[in-house]
Scaffold this active site. Structure first.
Site, PDB file in Angstrom:
ATOM      1  N   ASP A 146      41.125  34.679  36.314  1.00 54.90           N
ATOM      2  CA  ASP A 146      41.836  33.427  36.025  1.00 54.90           C
ATOM      3  C   ASP A 146      42.864  33.199  37.138  1.00 54.90           C
ATOM      4  O   ASP A 146      43.536  34.143  37.573  1.00 54.90           O
ATOM      5  CB  ASP A 146      42.529  33.511  34.671  1.00 54.90           C
ATOM      6  CG  ASP A 146      43.209  32.194  34.303  1.00 54.90           C
ATOM      7  OD1 ASP A 146      42.509  31.271  33.868  1.00 54.90           O
ATOM      8  OD2 ASP A 146      44.448  32.114  34.473  1.00 54.90           O
ATOM      9  N   LEU A 147      42.976  31.958  37.609  1.00 53.59           N
ATOM     10  CA  LEU A 147      43.938  31.644  38.666  1.00 53.59           C
ATOM     11  C   LEU A 147      45.328  31.443  38.076  1.00 53.59           C
ATOM     12  O   LEU A 147      45.497  30.742  37.066  1.00 53.59           O
ATOM     13  CB  LEU A 147      43.500  30.379  39.417  1.00 53.59           C
ATOM     14  CG  LEU A 147      42.190  30.463  40.207  1.00 53.59           C
ATOM     15  CD1 LEU A 147      41.905  29.135  40.889  1.00 53.59           C
ATOM     16  CD2 LEU A 147      42.230  31.594  41.223  1.00 53.59           C
ATOM     17  N   ASP A 179      39.901  26.899  35.659  1.00 54.21           N
ATOM     18  CA  ASP A 179      40.112  27.840  36.756  1.00 54.21           C
ATOM     19  C   ASP A 179      39.709  29.256  36.333  1.00 54.21           C
ATOM     20  O   ASP A 179      40.259  30.238  36.827  1.00 54.21           O
ATOM     21  CB  ASP A 179      41.579  27.823  37.200  1.00 54.21           C
ATOM     22  CG  ASP A 179      42.529  28.134  36.047  1.00 54.21           C
ATOM     23  OD1 ASP A 179      42.089  28.037  34.882  1.00 54.21           O
ATOM     24  OD2 ASP A 179      43.695  28.479  36.300  1.00 54.21           O
TER      25      ASP A 179
END
Length: 337
Positions: free
Chosen positions: A213-214, A256
């Site tokens: 996950d960003l 994301d």
């Protein structure tokens, strides 16, 4: 009744595939089309006309006699169908029947049957080589038309299969990054948890499931716009493709979030090296306009081996739990179960 007299020119027009010979095998006349198909059959027979005939035409079926002349005699005198093979082109078989003429000679009329297209190729025959009443060219046209239809159907089926494959691929692909989408990941994960179909007695290979996950991605969209966000997601997809092998799987499952299946990877040390490379590469993508609030990657990793859960949802939940452990540890790091 008056005796019928054969005009050689009329015989050529009416029976272009005729063979007229005496009882000794001497060829008296041969049709122009048969002469093209069996050149030399009307040549000088010398002292052995039956052997000369056998050099060009042979029996095509058992029981017709030891040579073509014996087969012709038997067919003519017993009113049987005649089958002769062209010696020069063995795949061409001629079929027909014959009659005795008033002077004892034999007049045989031959045709092609199902070998018509082979004979036409062998002798380069055209419509002019057949009598007007002959259906050979019409049959050839039907054969060629049927072959053309079958060829077109085969081409259409190939195109349909390719279109189906493209549609299936598109249905499993994230259009922004070119990675698998959630559906593609589900299929890949289901396959990874099962034995190969061609070797059901074997166990599936172990693998690592990585959930990424960003961090601070929302700030990219809010500060720099959605185009900058899309560009960043595409760049992250390129990073993931460069860090895994072709046999592995990378997917964007929404927003994301990304998931990877790395086959055969069970070493914690190896996974730590892989995740650190990904973290550094993603960090390098952070737009400088964000200032101190940099984009980073948090990763949760689960190692699966045969004997573990075969429920894909449960396995993804385990990786998701490790991802949140990484978030709680300060982000920009990885946690391995």
């Amino acid at each position: 009744m008056p005796e019928a007299r054969l005009d050689p020119r009329a015989l050529q027009d009416l029976l272009p595939m005729h063979l007229w010979l005496d009882d000794a095998g001497r060829v008296l006349s041969v049709g122009r089309t048969l002469a093209k198909l069996v050149p030399g059959v009307a040549g000088d027979a010398g002292g052995a006309p039956d052997r000369h005939l056998a050099q060009h035409l042979a029996c095509a079926r058992p029981g017709q006699g030891p040579c073509s002349l014996a087969a012709i005699r038997a067919a003519v005198d017993r009113h049987l169908r005649l089958f002769l093979r062209v010696v020069a082109t063995p795949d061409v078989v001629l079929r027909g029947h014959g009659v005795r003429m008033g002077d004892g000679t034999m007049l045989v009329n031959l045709g092609f049957g199902i070998g018509l297209h082979r004979a036409i190729r062998a002798a380069d025959l055209t419509d002019d080589d057949f009598a007007p009443s002959e259906l050979a060219m019409e049959l050839l046209f039907l054969h060629e038309a049927n072959r053309a239809v079958l060829t077109e159907l085969s081409r259409f089926n190939d195109q349909l299969a390719q279109s189906r494959e493209v549609a299936l691929q598109q249905a499993q692909t994230d259009p922004l990054t070119g990675l698998f989408n959630r559906r593609g990941l589900e299929i890949a994960l289901d396959r990874a948890l099962r034995s190969p179909m061609d070797r059901p007695e074997t166990c599936p290979l172990p693998f690592a499931l990585i959930h990424l996950d960003l961090d601070h991605f929302k700030q990219v969209n809010d500060s720099l716009g959605h185009q900058a966000g899309d560009d960043l997601l595409r760049a992250v997809g390129a990073v993931l493709r460069s860090q895994i092998r072709k046999a592995d799987t990378a997917a964007r499952i929404g927003g994301d979030e990304f998931v990877m299946i790395v086959k055969g990877m069970t070493s914690r040390a190896g996974l730590e090296q892989l995740t650190q490379r990904i973290i550094r590469a993603v960090g390098d993508l952070s737009p400088p306009e964000l200032g101190v609030l940099k984009v980073s990657a948090s990763l949760g990793v689960v190692i699966w081996a045969p004997g573990g859960t075969t429920d894909p949802i449960a396995l993804l939940a385990l990786a998701d739990a490790e991802l949140y452990r990484a978030k709680e540890a300060g982000r920009g790091c990885a946690r391995i179960a």
